[in-house]
Motif scaffolding. Structure first.
Motif, PDB file in Angstrom:
ATOM      1  N   PRO A  70       0.797  -1.233   0.000  1.00 24.42           N
ATOM      2  CA  PRO A  70       0.000   0.000   0.000  1.00 24.42           C
ATOM      3  C   PRO A  70       0.829   1.281   0.000  1.00 24.42           C
ATOM      4  O   PRO A  70       0.352   2.321  -0.447  1.00 24.42           O
ATOM      5  CB  PRO A  70      -0.841  -0.120   1.273  1.00 24.42           C
ATOM      6  CG  PRO A  70      -0.161  -1.135   2.124  1.00 24.42           C
ATOM      7  CD  PRO A  70       0.581  -2.045   1.194  1.00 24.42           C
ATOM      8  N   GLU A  71       2.078   1.217   0.445  1.00 20.65           N
ATOM      9  CA  GLU A  71       2.917   2.415   0.483  1.00 20.65           C
ATOM     10  C   GLU A  71       3.439   2.818  -0.892  1.00 20.65           C
ATOM     11  O   GLU A  71       3.943   3.918  -1.078  1.00 20.65           O
ATOM     12  CB  GLU A  71       4.140   2.202   1.397  1.00 20.65           C
ATOM     13  CG  GLU A  71       3.820   1.809   2.799  1.00 20.65           C
ATOM     14  CD  GLU A  71       3.789   0.286   2.984  1.00 20.65           C
ATOM     15  OE1 GLU A  71       4.067  -0.165   4.115  1.00 20.65           O
ATOM     16  OE2 GLU A  71       3.491  -0.458   2.022  1.00 20.65           O
ATOM     17  N   LEU A  72       3.340   1.914  -1.842  1.00 21.87           N
ATOM     18  CA  LEU A  72       3.855   2.178  -3.176  1.00 21.87           C
ATOM     19  C   LEU A  72       2.893   3.097  -3.927  1.00 21.87           C
ATOM     20  O   LEU A  72       1.672   2.966  -3.802  1.00 21.87           O
ATOM     21  CB  LEU A  72       4.014   0.858  -3.938  1.00 21.87           C
ATOM     22  CG  LEU A  72       4.823   0.878  -5.215  1.00 21.87           C
ATOM     23  CD1 LEU A  72       6.261   1.344  -4.946  1.00 21.87           C
ATOM     24  CD2 LEU A  72       4.845  -0.510  -5.832  1.00 21.87           C
ATOM     25  N   ALA A  73       3.455   4.009  -4.708  1.00 25.67           N
ATOM     26  CA  ALA A  73       2.630   4.898  -5.525  1.00 25.67           C
ATOM     27  C   ALA A  73       1.664   4.054  -6.358  1.00 25.67           C
ATOM     28  O   ALA A  73       2.017   2.983  -6.842  1.00 25.67           O
ATOM     29  CB  ALA A  73       3.517   5.737  -6.440  1.00 25.67           C
ATOM     30  N   ASP A  74       0.451   4.547  -6.510  1.00 21.60           N
ATOM     31  CA  ASP A  74      -0.534   3.815  -7.301  1.00 21.60           C
ATOM     32  C   ASP A  74      -0.150   3.817  -8.772  1.00 21.60           C
ATOM     33  O   ASP A  74       0.281   4.843  -9.315  1.00 21.60           O
ATOM     34  CB  ASP A  74      -1.919   4.445  -7.154  1.00 21.60           C
ATOM     35  CG  ASP A  74      -2.535   4.183  -5.788  1.00 21.60           C
ATOM     36  OD1 ASP A  74      -2.187   3.157  -5.164  1.00 21.60           O
ATOM     37  OD2 ASP A  74      -3.366   4.989  -5.348  1.00 21.60           O
ATOM     38  N   ARG A  75      -0.331   2.671  -9.397  1.00 17.31           N
ATOM     39  CA  ARG A  75      -0.113   2.573 -10.833  1.00 17.31           C
ATOM     40  C   ARG A  75      -1.197   3.361 -11.547  1.00 17.31           C
ATOM     41  O   ARG A  75      -2.377   3.260 -11.224  1.00 17.31           O
ATOM     42  CB  ARG A  75      -0.164   1.095 -11.270  1.00 17.31           C
ATOM     43  CG  ARG A  75       0.126   0.896 -12.747  1.00 17.31           C
ATOM     44  CD  ARG A  75       0.058  -0.574 -13.144  1.00 17.31           C
ATOM     45  NE  ARG A  75      -1.292  -1.082 -13.129  1.00 17.31           N
ATOM     46  CZ  ARG A  75      -2.146  -1.000 -14.152  1.00 17.31           C
ATOM     47  NH1 ARG A  75      -1.792  -0.428 -15.274  1.00 17.31           N
ATOM     48  NH2 ARG A  75      -3.356  -1.506 -14.040  1.00 17.31           N
ATOM     49  N   ARG A  76      -0.797   4.151 -12.518  1.00 13.98           N
ATOM     50  CA  ARG A  76      -1.750   4.906 -13.328  1.00 13.98           C
ATOM     51  C   ARG A  76      -2.265   4.007 -14.453  1.00 13.98           C
ATOM     52  O   ARG A  76      -1.554   3.127 -14.936  1.00 13.98           O
ATOM     53  CB  ARG A  76      -1.096   6.153 -13.904  1.00 13.98           C
ATOM     54  CG  ARG A  76      -0.744   7.157 -12.821  1.00 13.98           C
ATOM     55  CD  ARG A  76      -0.143   8.397 -13.398  1.00 13.98           C
ATOM     56  NE  ARG A  76       0.113   9.376 -12.335  1.00 13.98           N
ATOM     57  CZ  ARG A  76       0.839  10.457 -12.510  1.00 13.98           C
ATOM     58  NH1 ARG A  76       1.386  10.733 -13.688  1.00 13.98           N
ATOM     59  NH2 ARG A  76       1.022  11.290 -11.503  1.00 13.98           N
ATOM     60  N   ALA A  77      -3.484   4.279 -14.885  1.00 14.87           N
ATOM     61  CA  ALA A  77      -4.124   3.448 -15.913  1.00 14.87           C
ATOM     62  C   ALA A  77      -3.290   3.349 -17.188  1.00 14.87           C
ATOM     63  O   ALA A  77      -3.272   2.309 -17.842  1.00 14.87           O
ATOM     64  CB  ALA A  77      -5.513   3.983 -16.226  1.00 14.87           C
ATOM     65  N   ALA A  78      -2.577   4.406 -17.543  1.00 17.25           N
ATOM     66  CA  ALA A  78      -1.776   4.411 -18.771  1.00 17.25           C
ATOM     67  C   ALA A  78      -0.452   3.669 -18.618  1.00 17.25           C
ATOM     68  O   ALA A  78       0.242   3.434 -19.614  1.00 17.25           O
ATOM     69  CB  ALA A  78      -1.513   5.848 -19.211  1.00 17.25           C
ATOM     70  N   GLU A  79      -0.094   3.298 -17.393  1.00 19.44           N
ATOM     71  CA  GLU A  79       1.177   2.605 -17.152  1.00 19.44           C
ATOM     72  C   GLU A  79       0.963   1.103 -17.273  1.00 19.44           C
ATOM     73  O   GLU A  79       0.118   0.535 -16.576  1.00 19.44           O
ATOM     74  CB  GLU A  79       1.721   2.978 -15.772  1.00 19.44           C
ATOM     75  CG  GLU A  79       2.079   4.451 -15.685  1.00 19.44           C
ATOM     76  CD  GLU A  79       2.414   4.928 -14.285  1.00 19.44           C
ATOM     77  OE1 GLU A  79       3.021   6.005 -14.181  1.00 19.44           O
ATOM     78  OE2 GLU A  79       2.059   4.242 -13.295  1.00 19.44           O
ATOM     79  N   PRO A  80       1.728   0.457 -18.137  1.00 20.09           N
ATOM     80  CA  PRO A  80       1.512  -0.970 -18.377  1.00 20.09           C
ATOM     81  C   PRO A  80       1.767  -1.831 -17.138  1.00 20.09           C
ATOM     82  O   PRO A  80       2.632  -1.528 -16.327  1.00 20.09           O
ATOM     83  CB  PRO A  80       2.535  -1.319 -19.457  1.00 20.09           C
ATOM     84  CG  PRO A  80       3.112  -0.057 -19.939  1.00 20.09           C
ATOM     85  CD  PRO A  80       2.797   1.004 -18.941  1.00 20.09           C
ATOM     86  N   LEU A  81       1.011  -2.905 -17.057  1.00 21.63           N
ATOM     87  CA  LEU A  81       1.168  -3.910 -16.011  1.00 21.63           C
ATOM     88  C   LEU A  81       1.470  -5.236 -16.695  1.00 21.63           C
ATOM     89  O   LEU A  81       0.726  -5.679 -17.573  1.00 21.63           O
ATOM     90  CB  LEU A  81      -0.111  -4.029 -15.180  1.00 21.63           C
ATOM     91  CG  LEU A  81      -0.165  -5.149 -14.148  1.00 21.63           C
ATOM     92  CD1 LEU A  81       0.946  -5.000 -13.114  1.00 21.63           C
ATOM     93  CD2 LEU A  81      -1.527  -5.170 -13.478  1.00 21.63           C
ATOM     94  N   VAL A  82       2.586  -5.835 -16.302  1.00 19.42           N
ATOM     95  CA  VAL A  82       3.021  -7.107 -16.868  1.00 19.42           C
ATOM     96  C   VAL A  82       2.853  -8.178 -15.795  1.00 19.42           C
ATOM     97  O   VAL A  82       3.412  -8.059 -14.708  1.00 19.42           O
ATOM     98  CB  VAL A  82       4.499  -7.027 -17.323  1.00 19.42           C
ATOM     99  CG1 VAL A  82       5.005  -8.387 -17.767  1.00 19.42           C
ATOM    100  CG2 VAL A  82       4.661  -5.976 -18.412  1.00 19.42           C
ATOM    101  N   HIS A  83       2.088  -9.201 -16.117  1.00 20.65           N
ATOM    102  CA  HIS A  83       1.915 -10.333 -15.206  1.00 20.65           C
ATOM    103  C   HIS A  83       2.927 -11.406 -15.590  1.00 20.65           C
ATOM    104  O   HIS A  83       3.086 -11.715 -16.770  1.00 20.65           O
ATOM    105  CB  HIS A  83       0.497 -10.892 -15.299  1.00 20.65           C
ATOM    106  CG  HIS A  83      -0.538  -9.930 -14.813  1.00 20.65           C
ATOM    107  ND1 HIS A  83      -0.747  -9.689 -13.478  1.00 20.65           N
ATOM    108  CD2 HIS A  83      -1.389  -9.124 -15.475  1.00 20.65           C
ATOM    109  CE1 HIS A  83      -1.694  -8.788 -13.338  1.00 20.65           C
ATOM    110  NE2 HIS A  83      -2.103  -8.422 -14.538  1.00 20.65           N
ATOM    111  N   LYS A  84       3.589 -11.965 -14.576  1.00 21.22           N
ATOM    112  CA  LYS A  84       4.593 -12.989 -14.858  1.00 21.22           C
ATOM    113  C   LYS A  84       4.475 -14.155 -13.887  1.00 21.22           C
ATOM    114  O   LYS A  84       3.938 -13.997 -12.782  1.00 21.22           O
ATOM    115  CB  LYS A  84       6.006 -12.407 -14.821  1.00 21.22           C
ATOM    116  CG  LYS A  84       6.501 -11.994 -13.455  1.00 21.22           C
ATOM    117  CD  LYS A  84       7.938 -11.481 -13.564  1.00 21.22           C
ATOM    118  CE  LYS A  84       8.518 -11.139 -12.227  1.00 21.22           C
ATOM    119  NZ  LYS A  84       8.713 -12.253 -11.329  1.00 21.22           N
ATOM    120  N   ILE A  85       4.993 -15.289 -14.322  1.00 16.13           N
ATOM    121  CA  ILE A  85       5.023 -16.473 -13.462  1.00 16.13           C
ATOM    122  C   ILE A  85       6.432 -17.035 -13.346  1.00 16.13           C
ATOM    123  O   ILE A  85       6.656 -18.007 -12.633  1.00 16.13           O
ATOM    124  CB  ILE A  85       4.040 -17.566 -13.943  1.00 16.13           C
ATOM    125  CG1 ILE A  85       4.359 -17.997 -15.369  1.00 16.13           C
ATOM    126  CG2 ILE A  85       2.595 -17.076 -13.819  1.00 16.13           C
ATOM    127  CD1 ILE A  85       3.562 -19.207 -15.856  1.00 16.13           C
TER     128      ILE A  85
END
Length: 187
Positions: A70-85
């Motif tokens: 929760p302390e991390l800056a919120d990701r903005r909608a335009a910033e990509p999110l990469v899911h990895k395993i």
């Protein structure tokens, strides 16, 4: 100087700063503060921020341990999110395509775990032709000394030490502190 043609841009990678990954991490709060500083600086300079989020049998997708701290800056909608395993953020993900779309040939790397996903991604990027800068005070790991690993501060120091000396034709590696990060193309 990347070996990737027509890719003059830099991106900030924020790797696995999730509840279940950094719960017991070395200097957790200091590292998160440094990452927040870098996210703010990247946004102010219109540098892409790419968020990477890990899931596996222990960190199930959509669970509380999977969520960003929760302390991390919120990701903005335009910033990509990469899911990895896998440890390497490039392996079986959309990361390469996202970076290519943005003309990125240089990465500034932050996050966790220093001796796992950070190292795997550093090497994965480097062998794919990227210039790769590790932010030495913006990555962390947990204490795995009970399994024979050095204490976390030594793991972090060793990762910083060996990454500053990496070299390959047409690519640059390096380590800098948060205060010294430059998103401008290295000369």
């Amino acid at each position: 100087m990347t070996t990737l043609p027509d890719r003059p841009n830099t991106a900030l990678l924020v790797i696995d700063v999730q509840n279940g990954v950094v719960a017991g991490a070395h200097d957790r709060d200091g590292v998160i503060a440094n990452i927040n500083t870098l996210v703010g600086k990247a946004r102010a300079e219109d540098v892409p921020v790419v968020w990477v989020q890990h899931s596996d049998d222990e960190i199930e997708r959509d669970s509380e341990p999977w969520q960003y701290v929760p302390e991390l800056a919120d990701r903005r909608a335009a910033e990509p999110l990469v899911h990895k395993i896998y440890g390497d953020s490039f392996e079986d993900t959309t990361l390469e395509a996202l970076l290519a779309e943005r003309g990125v040939g240089r990465l500034v790397v932050t996050g966790a775990q220093s001796d796992g996903c950070i190292r795997a991604t550093l090497h994965g990027a480097f062998v794919r032709g990227y210039d790769v800068t590790l932010v030495g005070d913006a990555h962390t790991t947990q204490d795995l000394s009970r399994y024979g690993a050095p204490p976390p501060d030594q793991v972090i120091a060793h990762t910083n030490l060996y990454w500053q000396w990496q070299s390959a034709p047409g690519r640059r590696a390096g380590v800098v502190g948060t205060a010294d990060v430059s998103f401008a193309e290295a000369s």
